[in-house]
Design an enzyme around this catalytic site. Structure first.
Site, mmCIF file in Angstrom:
data_model
loop_
_atom_site.group_PDB
_atom_site.id
_atom_site.type_symbol
_atom_site.label_atom_id
_atom_site.label_comp_id
_atom_site.label_asym_id
_atom_site.label_seq_id
_atom_site.Cartn_x
_atom_site.Cartn_y
_atom_site.Cartn_z
ATOM 1 N N ASP A 1 0.813 -1.212 0.000
ATOM 2 C CA ASP A 1 0.000 0.000 0.000
ATOM 3 C C ASP A 1 0.849 1.265 0.000
ATOM 4 O O ASP A 1 2.069 1.218 0.187
ATOM 5 C CB ASP A 1 -0.955 0.005 1.209
ATOM 6 C CG ASP A 1 -0.302 -0.514 2.495
ATOM 7 O OD1 ASP A 1 0.941 -0.480 2.576
ATOM 8 O OD2 ASP A 1 -1.019 -0.936 3.408
ATOM 9 N N HIS B 1 -7.043 -4.859 10.466
ATOM 10 C CA HIS B 1 -6.820 -4.655 9.031
ATOM 11 C C HIS B 1 -5.535 -5.323 8.566
ATOM 12 O O HIS B 1 -4.591 -5.508 9.338
ATOM 13 C CB HIS B 1 -6.890 -3.173 8.644
ATOM 14 C CG HIS B 1 -5.722 -2.320 9.026
ATOM 15 N ND1 HIS B 1 -5.829 -0.968 9.245
ATOM 16 C CD2 HIS B 1 -4.401 -2.611 9.235
ATOM 17 C CE1 HIS B 1 -4.643 -0.468 9.538
ATOM 18 N NE2 HIS B 1 -3.761 -1.448 9.549
ATOM 19 N N ASN C 1 -7.373 -2.821 14.537
ATOM 20 C CA ASN C 1 -8.746 -3.192 14.170
ATOM 21 C C ASN C 1 -8.782 -4.418 13.261
ATOM 22 O O ASN C 1 -9.813 -4.718 12.668
ATOM 23 C CB ASN C 1 -9.455 -2.005 13.500
ATOM 24 C CG ASN C 1 -8.766 -1.556 12.211
ATOM 25 O OD1 ASN C 1 -7.780 -2.168 11.785
ATOM 26 N ND2 ASN C 1 -9.274 -0.509 11.595
ATOM 27 N N GLU D 1 -9.688 -2.110 5.622
ATOM 28 C CA GLU D 1 -10.307 -1.847 6.909
ATOM 29 C C GLU D 1 -11.512 -2.778 7.114
ATOM 30 O O GLU D 1 -11.980 -3.414 6.159
ATOM 31 C CB GLU D 1 -10.749 -0.377 6.964
ATOM 32 C CG GLU D 1 -9.602 0.637 6.763
ATOM 33 C CD GLU D 1 -8.687 0.778 7.975
ATOM 34 O OE1 GLU D 1 -8.560 -0.173 8.772
ATOM 35 O OE2 GLU D 1 -8.080 1.859 8.132
HETATM 36 C C1 F6R Z 1 1.580 -1.384 6.173
HETATM 37 C C2 F6R Z 1 0.285 -2.016 6.279
HETATM 38 C C3 F6R Z 1 -0.487 -2.037 7.558
HETATM 39 C C4 F6R Z 1 0.370 -2.321 8.795
HETATM 40 C C5 F6R Z 1 -0.489 -2.287 10.063
HETATM 41 C C6 F6R Z 1 0.349 -2.443 11.296
HETATM 42 O O1 F6R Z 1 2.090 -1.500 4.857
HETATM 43 O O2 F6R Z 1 -0.202 -2.499 5.312
HETATM 44 O O3 F6R Z 1 -1.510 -3.008 7.475
HETATM 45 O O4 F6R Z 1 0.984 -3.559 8.666
HETATM 46 O O5 F6R Z 1 -1.172 -1.078 10.124
HETATM 47 O O6 F6R Z 1 1.152 -1.322 11.444
HETATM 48 P P1 F6R Z 1 2.356 -1.299 12.497
HETATM 49 O O7 F6R Z 1 3.311 -2.345 12.026
HETATM 50 O O8 F6R Z 1 2.960 0.074 12.359
HETATM 51 O O9 F6R Z 1 1.773 -1.604 13.817
#
Ligand code: F6R
Length: 235
Positions: A63, A131, A129, A136
């Site tokens: 992403d 994701h 959450n 989401e």
């Molecule tokens: C990042 C991504 C997100 C993160 C998730 C956890 O490319 O796709 O899904 O993996 O938000 O973020 P952290 O690792 O910062 O807790």
């Protein structure tokens, strides 16, 4: 899903590193799917300090924020250069282009890249959450790369990287859940107490669009690597 509980993120990174190393050694790793955020930082550090060679491997990222170009220090393009690509160049590295505001053109182009480069191993983190990528809660399990709106929870969680919450982009381009599920092999890492509830729901509740990561239960080769804090709510 295979579950591996480790002491901390260093031990988790080592488990992930060994899987990547094995894929490189037996030539099964041609396309590596990457994530950003705090979670994979320990893995990328291990890789940077290693003698692993990615010059024949293609990388694709999950992403990118819409509206941030590669020079913005919170863009995922920038993060990947700083954390991995500057030290370990790949044969080619692809991320959605956040500077392209034509969402349809950008997402179609990215799906084409992904169909030409099927992912052998996808690295994932998980949001508080549930994701994965920026899919989401409520995202369809069939979804493909598209422009998504970040939830207030994700904006709050990611605001730690920005000067203020208002600076966090409200939208991202993200691979869909359907796109992620096409990967041959998937490793999801979860570290820290703030991930414990998402991990509990992942292992102790059913498959539901309310918890995007639960889609991974429909995939035949998923390894979930969790530290003790993230595993603390498992019964
Ligand atoms: C990042 C991504 C997100 C993160 C998730 C956890 O490319 O796709 O899904 O993996 O938000 O973020 P952290 O690792 O910062 O807790």
């Amino acid at each position: 899903m295979k579950k591996i509980i480790v002491k901390d993120n260093l031990e988790g990174a080592k488990v992930g590193f060994d899987i990547i190393q094995e894929g490189l050694q037996n030539n099964s790793l041609k396309v590596l799917g990457l994530a950003t955020g705090s979670t994979p930082e320990s893995l990328y550090k291990l890789i940077r300090e290693s003698d692993l060679d990615f010059s024949e491997v293609i990388s694709v990222n999950l992403d990118e924020y819409v509206g941030l170009d590669a020079t913005h220090d919170q863009s995922y393009q920038y993060f990947m250069k700083e954390n991995l690509f500057n030290v370990k160049p790949f044969k080619a590295s692809y991320l959605p282009n956040g500077a392209n505001l034509d969402a349809e053109a950008e997402c179609t182009a990215y799906e084409k890249i992904l169909s030409e480069n099927p992912i052998d191993l996808q690295i994932l983190g998980i949001g508080t959450n549930g994701h994965i990528g920026f899919n989401e809660p409520g995202s369809s399990f069939d979804s493909v790369t598209r422009k998504v709106e970040l939830t207030p929870e994700t904006i709050e969680a990611n605001s730690r990287f920005f000067e203020s919450k208002d600076d966090v982009p409200t939208h991202a381009y993200s691979m869909g859940i359907g796109t992620i599920l096409k990967s041959k092999k998937i490793i999801l890492f979860a570290y820290g107490e703030n991930k414990a509830e998402a991990i509990r729901r992942l292992f102790e509740e059913g498959v539901s669009e309310d918890l995007p990561a639960s889609a991974l239960k429909n995939h035949p080769d998923v390894t979930v690597i969790i530290d003790e804090a993230a595993a603390s709510k498992l019964s």
